[in-house]
Design a protein around this motif. Structure first.
Motif, PDB file in Angstrom:
ATOM      1  N   ALA A  13       5.474  -3.332  -6.678  1.00 42.40           N
ATOM      2  CA  ALA A  13       5.395  -2.466  -8.307  1.00 42.40           C
ATOM      3  C   ALA A  13       4.000  -2.210  -7.888  1.00 42.40           C
ATOM      4  N   THR A  50       3.075   0.027  -5.060  1.00 46.37           N
ATOM      5  CA  THR A  50       3.247   0.879  -5.412  1.00 46.37           C
ATOM      6  C   THR A  50       2.745   2.295  -6.169  1.00 46.37           C
ATOM      7  N   ALA A  51       1.827   1.589  -6.753  1.00 43.96           N
ATOM      8  CA  ALA A  51       1.230   1.995  -8.301  1.00 43.96           C
ATOM      9  C   ALA A  51      -0.107   2.314  -7.598  1.00 43.96           C
ATOM     10  N   ARG A  96      -0.113   5.898  -5.583  1.00 39.30           N
ATOM     11  CA  ARG A  96       0.347   6.880  -6.597  1.00 39.30           C
ATOM     12  C   ARG A  96      -1.009   7.132  -6.851  1.00 39.30           C
ATOM     13  N   ARG A  97      -1.914   6.151  -6.987  1.00 40.71           N
ATOM     14  CA  ARG A  97      -3.255   6.370  -7.576  1.00 40.71           C
ATOM     15  C   ARG A  97      -4.221   6.945  -5.938  1.00 40.71           C
TER      16      ARG A  97
END
Length: 232
Positions: free
Chosen positions: A117, A120-121, A124-125
């Motif tokens: 997680a 993944t974050a 995304r950033r």
């Protein structure tokens, strides 16, 4: 001058060199090696033990960034902008592309749900930053296909496979990033930088990682053919 590129089927850094050579219309030879069983002759020319290595008249040049700059200096059809300031800006975003590849490696290697997680974050950033930097497209610098595009072609190729495994939301609702991704996916030099069995090879690589993504692939998908999946 003879150019011989020492390659690996899945290496995104090799793809950079292949895309650049194709854009410049330069003839070259390409040889794939098994990085899990490196031949002695390769160890002798690659101090870091990594691909790509470009043999220019037999002289080894290693590290993809160095290879790209060498091709800019010696081959036609420049892929860097003319302005020194813009070239510096492009080089900075090329480094950002390398950092994004490192985050992708963390994403497919994460061993547990919490780490997955977080990775993944983090990805995304990265793409949210890019969304704010991109203009009207289709490429990083509008109509100019540049070395930044060369670097990000292999980045987006990973997501062709990730998206078939599951919807991770990394690129969701990023319209400029999505437009850029589609433009690169249609570029012949990007398409031809890998073999037709690349999706199957990448799937097998992910399966063997023993990671959270490996588990998701096993649980949610079955392989129907080379690079094609269907949800169970």
């Amino acid at each position: 001058m003879t150019l011989h590129l020492i390659s690996h089927d899945l290496c995104p850094y090799v793809q950079r060199a292949v895309i650049s050579l194709a854009e410049k219309g330069v003839d070259f030879e390409r040889s794939n090696i098994d990085l899990g069983n490196k031949p002695d002759w390769f160890r002798a020319i690659s101090p870091l033990g990594k691909t790509p290595v470009l043999l220019a008249d037999g002289v080894p040049i290693f590290e993809s960034a160095v290879i790209l700059e060498y091709l800019e200096e010696t081959q036609p059809h420049p892929l860097h902008p003319g302005s020194p300031l813009e070239r510096a800006r492009h080089r900075a975003w090329m480094e950002f592309g390398s950092a994004t590849l490192n985050d992708i490696a963390g994403f497919y290697s994460a061993s547990d749900e919490r780490t997955f997680a977080a990775k993944t974050a983090g990805l995304r950033r990265k793409f949210e930053w890019l969304e704010g930097e991109l203009g009207t497209g289709p490429y990083f610098s509008g109509d100019l296909f540049s070395l930044v595009d060369v670097v990000f072609g292999p980045v987006f190729r990973y997501f062709d496979t990730f998206d078939r495994i599951a919807d991770f939301g990394v690129l969701a609702e990023l319209s400029k990033v999505g437009r850029w991704r589609r433009a690169l996916a249609d570029r012949p030099s990007v398409v031809q930088a890998v073999s037709s069995d690349y999706p199957r090879l990448l799937e097998r690589f992910i399966e063997r990682r023993g990671s959270r993504l490996s588990w998701i692939l096993e649980e949610n998908t079955v392989q129907l053919g080379a690079g094609t999946w269907q949800a169970r």
